[in-house]
Design a protein around this motif. Sequence first.
Motif, PDB file in Angstrom:
ATOM      1  N   LEU A  54     -11.041 -23.065 -37.698  1.00  0.00           N
ATOM      2  CA  LEU A  54     -11.443 -24.003 -36.641  1.00  0.00           C
ATOM      3  C   LEU A  54     -10.566 -25.260 -36.623  1.00  0.00           C
ATOM      4  CD1 LEU A  54     -15.312 -23.694 -37.093  1.00  0.00           C
ATOM      5  CD2 LEU A  54     -13.925 -22.723 -35.240  1.00  0.00           C
ATOM      6  N   GLY A  55      -9.664 -25.357 -37.570  1.00  0.00           N
ATOM      7  CA  GLY A  55      -8.795 -26.526 -37.659  1.00  0.00           C
ATOM      8  C   GLY A  55      -9.491 -27.757 -38.213  1.00  0.00           C
ATOM      9  N   ALA A  56     -10.530 -27.552 -38.988  1.00  0.00           N
ATOM     10  CA  ALA A  56     -11.299 -28.671 -39.538  1.00  0.00           C
ATOM     11  C   ALA A  56     -10.496 -29.418 -40.589  1.00  0.00           C
ATOM     12  CB  ALA A  56     -12.600 -28.166 -40.150  1.00  0.00           C
ATOM     13  N   LYS A  57     -10.660 -30.735 -40.584  1.00  0.00           N
ATOM     14  CA  LYS A  57     -10.105 -31.584 -41.639  1.00  0.00           C
ATOM     15  C   LYS A  57     -11.239 -31.823 -42.626  1.00  0.00           C
ATOM     16  CE  LYS A  57      -7.705 -33.938 -38.047  1.00  0.00           C
ATOM     17  NZ  LYS A  57      -8.191 -34.906 -37.122  1.00  0.00           N
ATOM     18  N   TYR A  58     -11.005 -31.476 -43.871  1.00  0.00           N
ATOM     19  CA  TYR A  58     -12.067 -31.647 -44.860  1.00  0.00           C
ATOM     20  C   TYR A  58     -11.498 -32.017 -46.212  1.00  0.00           C
ATOM     21  CZ  TYR A  58     -10.930 -26.724 -45.958  1.00  0.00           C
ATOM     22  OH  TYR A  58     -10.296 -25.549 -46.278  1.00  0.00           O
ATOM     23  N   LYS A  59     -12.314 -32.705 -46.978  1.00  0.00           N
ATOM     24  CA  LYS A  59     -11.976 -33.055 -48.356  1.00  0.00           C
ATOM     25  C   LYS A  59     -12.448 -31.907 -49.225  1.00  0.00           C
ATOM     26  CE  LYS A  59     -11.077 -35.640 -52.010  1.00  0.00           C
ATOM     27  NZ  LYS A  59      -9.734 -36.004 -52.392  1.00  0.00           N
ATOM     28  N   LEU A  60     -11.515 -31.353 -49.971  1.00  0.00           N
ATOM     29  CA  LEU A  60     -11.822 -30.232 -50.849  1.00  0.00           C
ATOM     30  C   LEU A  60     -11.741 -30.686 -52.299  1.00  0.00           C
ATOM     31  CD1 LEU A  60     -12.269 -27.176 -51.347  1.00  0.00           C
ATOM     32  CD2 LEU A  60      -9.768 -26.933 -51.230  1.00  0.00           C
TER      33      LEU A  60
END
Length: 118
Positions: A54-60
């Motif tokens: 989905l092209g999500a920006k997330y902190k992993l």
Amino acid sequence: MFLFRRIFSSSITQQAMADAKTKAQSIIDENAVAVFSKSYCPYCSSSKKLLDSLGAKYKLVELDEVADGAALQDALQEISGQRTVPNIFINKKHIGGNSDLQAKSSQLKSILADAGAL
């Protein structure tokens, strides 16, 4: 002496837990999406693939790759009531794990957009 060591070591543990809880909460608060994962977990991989698609920006945060991973996992249990990974937060709200994220897949793009994560 033994009693002193036992009391002292438990306060270190309590301090480490407090530090981990502060760190975990900061990650949750400072990121639109926070994913606490383990690099070898197939459920975590599935969640990351969905978010990536989905092209999500997330902190992993890969709990098995950081020094305080075990303490962070304990802290997440206190914060969310969930010990298992993935442990996912969107817009500071606990979403749950992989099955919870997958169940929201049809509305996930909208949820992520509302959180500013797209």
